[in-house]
Write an enzyme that holds these catalytic residues in place. Structure first.
Site, mmCIF file in Angstrom:
data_model
loop_
_atom_site.group_PDB
_atom_site.id
_atom_site.type_symbol
_atom_site.label_atom_id
_atom_site.label_comp_id
_atom_site.label_asym_id
_atom_site.label_seq_id
_atom_site.Cartn_x
_atom_site.Cartn_y
_atom_site.Cartn_z
ATOM 1 N N ASP A 260 0.690 -1.170 0.011
ATOM 2 C CA ASP A 260 0.101 0.077 -0.034
ATOM 3 C C ASP A 260 1.044 1.229 0.029
ATOM 4 O O ASP A 260 2.045 1.354 0.727
ATOM 5 C CB ASP A 260 -0.999 -0.082 1.094
ATOM 6 C CG ASP A 260 -1.919 0.941 0.935
ATOM 7 O OD1 ASP A 260 -3.299 0.593 0.955
ATOM 8 O OD2 ASP A 260 -1.925 2.064 1.162
ATOM 9 N N SER A 261 0.400 2.385 -0.771
ATOM 10 C CA SER A 261 1.433 3.540 -0.726
ATOM 11 C C SER A 261 1.008 4.443 0.467
ATOM 12 O O SER A 261 1.674 5.530 0.762
ATOM 13 C CB SER A 261 0.843 4.247 -1.946
ATOM 14 O OG SER A 261 -0.444 4.769 -1.750
ATOM 15 N N CYS A 355 -14.350 -0.664 -6.754
ATOM 16 C CA CYS A 355 -15.426 -0.208 -5.849
ATOM 17 C C CYS A 355 -15.915 1.261 -6.634
ATOM 18 O O CYS A 355 -16.567 1.806 -5.834
ATOM 19 C CB CYS A 355 -14.700 -0.010 -4.356
ATOM 20 S SG CYS A 355 -13.199 1.051 -4.377
HETATM 21 N N1 SAH Z 1 -8.173 -3.948 0.326
HETATM 22 C C1 SAH Z 1 -8.264 -3.361 1.373
HETATM 23 C C2 SAH Z 1 -8.962 -2.015 0.889
HETATM 24 C C3 SAH Z 1 -8.194 -1.053 -0.283
HETATM 25 S S1 SAH Z 1 -8.641 0.403 -0.054
HETATM 26 C C4 SAH Z 1 -8.902 -3.863 2.567
HETATM 27 O O1 SAH Z 1 -9.590 -5.080 2.515
HETATM 28 O O2 SAH Z 1 -8.955 -3.353 3.658
HETATM 29 C C5 SAH Z 1 -7.586 1.122 -1.371
HETATM 30 C C6 SAH Z 1 -6.040 1.122 -0.623
HETATM 31 O O3 SAH Z 1 -5.337 1.496 -1.663
HETATM 32 C C7 SAH Z 1 -5.920 2.446 0.293
HETATM 33 O O4 SAH Z 1 -5.392 1.717 1.296
HETATM 34 C C8 SAH Z 1 -4.746 3.352 -0.205
HETATM 35 O O5 SAH Z 1 -4.082 3.888 0.640
HETATM 36 C C9 SAH Z 1 -4.391 2.549 -1.479
HETATM 37 N N2 SAH Z 1 -3.712 3.107 -2.607
HETATM 38 C C10 SAH Z 1 -4.205 4.228 -3.292
HETATM 39 N N3 SAH Z 1 -3.510 4.241 -4.297
HETATM 40 C C11 SAH Z 1 -2.346 3.464 -4.291
HETATM 41 C C12 SAH Z 1 -1.344 3.234 -5.160
HETATM 42 N N4 SAH Z 1 -0.911 3.915 -6.227
HETATM 43 N N5 SAH Z 1 -0.612 2.136 -4.643
HETATM 44 C C13 SAH Z 1 -0.667 1.541 -3.588
HETATM 45 N N6 SAH Z 1 -1.658 1.897 -2.908
HETATM 46 C C14 SAH Z 1 -2.595 2.789 -3.082
#
Ligand code: SAH
Length: 411
Positions: A260-261, A355
């Site tokens: 995650d970023s 989503c």
């Molecule tokens: N799968 C997770 C929910 C994902 S929400 C769960 O089950 O709880 C989307 C996530 O993507 C967020 O945490 C956000 O920080 C991350 N995100 C957004 N852009 C991103 C990128 N370019 N690279 C990595 N993570 C990213």
């Protein structure tokens, strides 16, 4: 109170219980100029009362709370929240003595239009309700909502936290400052507290986390991942607080890499991995069953070796926040999924999600189809995935459906 008079013939959707009145459907306003968030009533061109709801500035002018009445019925909030809780009890998610309560003590209590409360989200975390108002009307009603929650839950309710500031699309000169609307005597948030989801432990930071602190909408899909994880090398992209990663480990995964970023999200992921009894490291060379990577997921995937991962979870944030962004979003889903399908090991499984409410099931399936075709690999759809039962969709408001996913088998 202000009366909103519709143009002739523009009352049809309200008569079919669709809860939005678009600005283009309005012929005239009678009475005082409403402030954003005020309750107004809506009438047909012929003067018939169709319902009442929250006035808002934008392309949706009114979100209906009550059909067929000019004012909110007595005990409106208690009745609606009580009905929402009854539905969760019927699903086996809430209620004393309910079988799953020992395994799962967090769920969504209010899913906006799906629970007859447009613009309101309430998530339940083992006694703490975290609410998000997506409209000025719901924000203005937050104190009433908090006391109605108290009435509905009684002593079970430990606290109500308002988390509206980050997501509120309204301005209306409102003082958006997150905080507790209610606290039981002696309640204090505990650093080491956690909730249970299908028996797994998760620390939830509703004060600083994204949305209400945890993505409850993936509960059932996480359980699916657990079912297929045994012996696999798993990659969880866009992991947030590591929900899918914990389930994969519990399912017997050989290794899990989470990406995650957000640094805060990765901290929470590590915390949740440890909370469930597993080792984790941020050093790729370290000997641990779980590794955390705080970086861009698209770059990570692009640079990942082929065939390393047998199971991938791809759950990005909404690429299309509105319909105008649809074209670019579909291309982004296509590129991301093409990389995932290209990289997964032969006989591997990819769980891929969108989503974005603006991207419907068909459009998403088409993006994934194009992605698969561009890799030339043989891909089968094993399952179609949705949002869970505590994120209901009103049959009159199909727009409430937002989470969709595919489980793919890559030959
Ligand atoms: N799968 C997770 C929910 C994902 S929400 C769960 O089950 O709880 C989307 C996530 O993507 C967020 O945490 C956000 O920080 C991350 N995100 C957004 N852009 C991103 C990128 N370019 N690279 C990595 N993570 C990213």
């Amino acid at each position: 109170m202000t009366h909103i008079i519709l143009k002739k013939g523009r009352d049809e959707s309200l008569r079919r219980f669709h809860p939005w009145v678009f600005s283009g459907a309005i012929a005239a306003l009678e009475g005082p100029e409403p402030a954003e968030g005020d309750i107004v009533d809506v009438r047909s061109a012929g003067g018939e009362i169709l319902g009442c709801g929250h006035w808002q500035i934008g392309s949706i002018s009114v979100r209906i709370l009550s059909f067929g009445t000019a004012t909110l019925p007595e005990n409106f909030w208690t009745l609606r929240l009580g009905a929402a809780l009854r539905a969760r009890k019927a699903l086996g998610l809430a209620g004393e003595g309910c079988l799953s309560a020992t395994l799962t003590n967090c769920y969504r209590l209010v899913h906006g239009e799906g629970d007859g409360l447009p613009g309101l989200i309430v998530d339940w975390y083992d006694g703490v309700c975290v609410m998000q108002a997506h409209s000025a009307g719901m924000f203005k009603a937050r104190e009433v909502i908090a006391s109605a929650l108290h009435e509905v839950y009684g002593d079970q309710l430990k606290a109500v936290y308002d988390k509206s500031s980050g997501t509120a699309p309204f301005k209306a000169g409102l003082d958006l400052c997150d905080g507790y609307l209610f606290k039981q005597d002696g309640y204090a948030p505990q650093e080491d507290s956690f909730v249970l989801e299908n028996g797994h432990k998760f620390s939830v930071d509703w004060e600083n986390g994204q949305k209400t602190g945890f993505f409850l909408d993936q509960r059932e899909n996480r359980a699916r991942v657990e079912r297929y994880a045994a012996g696999k090398n798993v990659l969880n992209l866009f992991c947030y607080t590591g929900g899918f990663s914990v389930y994969a480990l519990e399912g017997g995964a050989k290794s899990v890499d989470s990406v995650d970023s957000s640094a805060r999200a990765m901290e929470m992921t590590d915390r949740n991995i440890v909370l469930n009894g597993y080792g984790t490291s941020q050093d790729p060379a370290a000997d641990a069953i779980h590794h955390s990577y705080c970086c861009d997921a698209l770059d990570f995937l692009h640079e990942a070796p082929e065939d390393k991962y047998d199971l991938m979870i791809v759950d990005p944030p909404a690429f299309a926040k509105h319909r105008g962004a649809l074209h670019n979003a579909l291309r982004a889903y296509q590129r991301l999924n093409a990389d995932a399908i290209r990289k997964v090991a032969p006989g591997g499984i990819v769980f891929t999600f969108s989503c974005s409410q603006a991207v419907d099931k068909q459009a998403f399936a088409l993006a994934v189809f194009s992605a698969a075709a561009s890799t030339g690999r043989s891909v089968r759809i094993l399952d179609r995935l949705n949002q869970p039962t505590d994120h209901p969709v009103s049959i009159y408001h199909p727009e409430g459906e937002y989470l969709k996913g595919l489980m793919l088998y890559v030959e």
